[in-house]
Design a protein around this motif. Structure first.
Motif, mmCIF file in Angstrom:
data_model
loop_
_atom_site.group_PDB
_atom_site.id
_atom_site.type_symbol
_atom_site.label_atom_id
_atom_site.label_comp_id
_atom_site.label_asym_id
_atom_site.label_seq_id
_atom_site.Cartn_x
_atom_site.Cartn_y
_atom_site.Cartn_z
ATOM 1 N N PRO A 197 -6.340 2.935 -3.544
ATOM 2 C CA PRO A 197 -6.171 1.494 -3.640
ATOM 3 C C PRO A 197 -7.527 0.795 -3.577
ATOM 4 C CG PRO A 197 -4.658 2.417 -2.029
ATOM 5 C CD PRO A 197 -5.608 3.511 -2.416
ATOM 6 N N ASP A 198 -7.594 -0.308 -4.230
ATOM 7 C CA ASP A 198 -8.818 -1.082 -4.315
ATOM 8 C C ASP A 198 -9.101 -1.721 -2.951
ATOM 9 O OD1 ASP A 198 -10.853 -2.779 -4.977
ATOM 10 O OD2 ASP A 198 -9.965 -3.375 -6.894
ATOM 11 N N ARG B 173 -6.379 1.864 6.910
ATOM 12 C CA ARG B 173 -5.976 0.981 8.014
ATOM 13 C C ARG B 173 -7.162 0.304 8.678
ATOM 14 N NH1 ARG B 173 -2.224 5.223 8.797
ATOM 15 N NH2 ARG B 173 -0.336 4.723 7.670
ATOM 16 N N VAL C 169 3.108 1.476 4.043
ATOM 17 C CA VAL C 169 2.189 1.490 2.912
ATOM 18 C C VAL C 169 0.957 2.331 3.226
ATOM 19 C CG1 VAL C 169 0.927 0.072 1.270
ATOM 20 C CG2 VAL C 169 2.912 -0.866 2.415
ATOM 21 N N PRO C 170 0.637 3.287 2.365
ATOM 22 C CA PRO C 170 -0.595 4.038 2.599
ATOM 23 C C PRO C 170 -1.799 3.256 2.103
ATOM 24 C CG PRO C 170 0.575 4.938 0.700
ATOM 25 C CD PRO C 170 1.377 3.771 1.190
ATOM 26 N N PHE C 171 -2.673 2.854 2.986
ATOM 27 C CA PHE C 171 -3.937 2.220 2.622
ATOM 28 C C PHE C 171 -4.878 2.441 3.791
ATOM 29 C CE2 PHE C 171 -4.056 -1.697 5.232
ATOM 30 C CZ PHE C 171 -2.792 -1.616 5.793
ATOM 31 N N MET D 63 -6.787 9.157 2.238
ATOM 32 C CA MET D 63 -5.783 10.141 2.627
ATOM 33 C C MET D 63 -4.723 10.325 1.552
ATOM 34 S SD MET D 63 -3.784 8.239 5.743
ATOM 35 C CE MET D 63 -2.528 9.463 6.059
ATOM 36 N N THR D 64 -4.742 9.486 0.530
ATOM 37 C CA THR D 64 -3.833 9.749 -0.582
ATOM 38 C C THR D 64 -4.668 9.997 -1.818
ATOM 39 O OG1 THR D 64 -3.720 7.457 -1.226
ATOM 40 C CG2 THR D 64 -2.073 8.216 0.334
ATOM 41 N N SER D 65 -4.030 10.552 -2.818
ATOM 42 C CA SER D 65 -4.783 10.827 -4.032
ATOM 43 C C SER D 65 -4.999 9.551 -4.829
ATOM 44 C CB SER D 65 -4.052 11.863 -4.872
ATOM 45 O OG SER D 65 -2.690 11.535 -4.949
ATOM 46 N N SER D 66 -4.167 8.564 -4.603
ATOM 47 C CA SER D 66 -4.424 7.281 -5.231
ATOM 48 C C SER D 66 -5.490 6.586 -4.405
ATOM 49 C CB SER D 66 -3.170 6.433 -5.262
ATOM 50 O OG SER D 66 -2.839 6.009 -3.963
#
Lengths: 252, 254
Positions: free
Chosen positions: B6-7, B99, B95-97, B1-4
């Protein structure tokens, strides 16, 4: 790279939405006309574009929707309507040390936090010494976090955060961390990131924000009141909100 | 959902090791606690059902353990997985990750304990019943159970955000399940008219399969295995889809 585009973004919250009994809520949803909840529009129809490398401050009174806007930009909360587009790696510091656990050591917490903020395994290994050095916690990094003072925890959180090297950096009033010396270091680090062309979106009441940001957005009850050059917007905001200094009452 | 991006694998690993470390950090017995609990239960049940109520089931302690371990894994992982989103409110709000990693990491951390317990069980079986080639089926049964529990944890962790009653539903269900899953009795003793209760229950299927593989030393019944596989994959799909659907509004309810 590093742009943020919001189109007609609105966010609605419901007030008085108590957790009701399961049966009651099920009944309610069966009724042909659901009971109206009182609504609160935290954001109303926001449209703006932040160009790569732009440094933008958000100002507004408490409850104006600043934090809601940041969490929508960060992708933590979904807007009720409208669209949000981001390009580039984003790091959102809505809070320092998210997910820190008191029973884990500083090292373990830093690794988990770094992963959550978007660093990959090899990046963390490469930067870990630098993270510890910046936080000035070297002797304590393998102690459990519960033994840390709140300042130490915040320093660790900030140190991880600034090692993310994002293209978009979103900050929510987290800059006042640690003692004066540490704050200066943080400030220098942010200046470095700005110099390297990071897109910055920051909520701050700090007067020094004008020296970092070139543009400011003034939110008023969820709507955009003013969007323009930082010094002008901040001046207008202060004029409108800060009450005139009262005449000192002479004491007898 | 974000352009980044996360690993996710790194986060999953960190969350699992966090769960593991936090649970045992301040205990001198550490990981042994996860072995003590089922062994004590095994002892008590063996006492009750061999000394008080007579029972001609051979290898009764191992027989009980083959019921207890899958049951314990299911109840613990389901209950704590269902709590995982609410428990990490601060993280979810800030924090966006992905879930999904929260319930899944809890299930996998519990699965790690389960595997350690199973190794102990295998040692027991090895020295009494003996080794059999049918053991090769055990990893598949384990995998299917993990998939099933992941699905349940995803589904209920999402529902728990909206209905906090969820945890009591889970607790009560687990209490009832202890008696309605063949832990200390054999499925063969169940009268045919009640068999459907067990045939619909994936945990009962896991226990039956485990006993077939380890105690009888034969390949599992393909029909039971097939049903378990279908239910597990189905649960994961339903859990995943429901979680995805309502995840976007988590922050409004937490």
């Amino acid at each position: 790279m590093g742009a943020i585009i919001l189109e007609q973004v609105s966010k609605r919250y419901y007030l008085h939405r108590q957790r009701q009994l399961l049966a009651k809520r099920a009944l309610e949803s069966l009724r042909w006309r659901a009971r109206r909840h009182e609504e609160l529009w935290a954001l109303r129809d926001l449209t703006f574009t932040i160009q790569p490398g732009e440094r933008v401050a958000i100002v507004g009174r408490n409850g104006a929707g600043k934090s809601t806007l940041l969490s929508i930009v960060a992708g933590v909360t979904a807007p009720t309507s409208g669209t949000v587009k981001r390009t580039g790696r984003i790091s959102a510091l809505l809070e320092l040390g998210s997910g820190f656990h008191p029973d884990l050591t500083g090292r373990e917490n830093a690794i988990l936090n770094a992963g959550l903020l978007g660093l990959t395994g090899p990046e963390i290994r490469r930067k870990f010494d630098s993270i510890v050095a910046f936080s000035e916690l070297d002797r304590f990094i393998d102690e459990p976090l519960r033994t840390y003072s709140s300042g130490m925890g915040a320093r660790l959180g900030f140190s991880v955060a600034i090692h993310v090297e994002p293209e978009i950096l979103v900050l929510d009033e987290v800059l006042s961390v640690g003692d004066a010396a540490f704050q200066l270091k943080c400030r220098q680090r942010i200046d470095e990131m700005v110099a390297s062309g990071v897109t910055l979106l920051v909520v701050a009441h700090d007067a020094s924000i004008e020296t970092i940001c070139e543009r400011a957005l003034w939110l008023d009850k969820g709507a955009m009141r003013l969007d323009g050059e930082a010094t002008e917007v901040l001046q207008a905001y202060r004029d409108a909100t800060v009450p005139p200094v009262p005449e000192p009452v002479p004491t007898v | 959902m974000t352009s980044s991006s996360p690993d996710s694998l790194l986060i999953l690993r960190s969350l699992i090791s966090k769960d593991f470390k936090v649970r045992y950090r301040n205990m001198s017995l550490g990981i042994f606690w996860s072995l003590v609990n089922p062994l004590v239960m095994m002892g008590v049940l063996t006492f009750c059902f061999t000394r008080i109520l007579k029972n001609d089931q051979p290898y009764f302690p191992l027989f009980v353990l083959m019921g207890l371990l899958p049951f314990n894994f299911f109840t613990l992982a389901w209950a704590s997985g269902a709590n995982s989103v609410i428990e990490n409110t601060a993280l979810v709000k800030k924090v966006p990750f992905r879930r999904e990693l929260l319930p899944i990491s809890v299930v996998l951390a519990n699965a790690l304990h389960y595997v350690i317990q199973l190794v102990l069980l295998l040692l027991g079986v090895c020295f009494t019943v003996g080794v059999s080639t049918s053991w090769a089926w055990l990893p598949l049964v384990l995998l299917l159970q993990i998939v099933f529990v992941c699905g349940m944890a995803l589904l209920f962790s999402a529902l728990d955000v909206y209905f906090r009653d969820t945890r009591y539903i889970i607790e009560s269900t687990n209490l009832v399940m202890f008696w309605l899953v063949p832990i200390f009795y054999s499925f063969e003793n169940v009268a045919p008219q009640y068999a459907w209760i067990y045939e619909l229950n994936p945990i009962a299927a896991v226990i039956l399969l485990t006993r077939t593989i380890l105690l009888d030393g034969v390949s599992p019944n393909p029909a039971t295995l097939g049903k378990l596989a279908a239910v597990s994959v189905g649960a994961l799909l339903v859990g995943g889809v429901v979680f995805r659907r309502i995840e976007r509004n988590f922050t409004d309810y937490l």
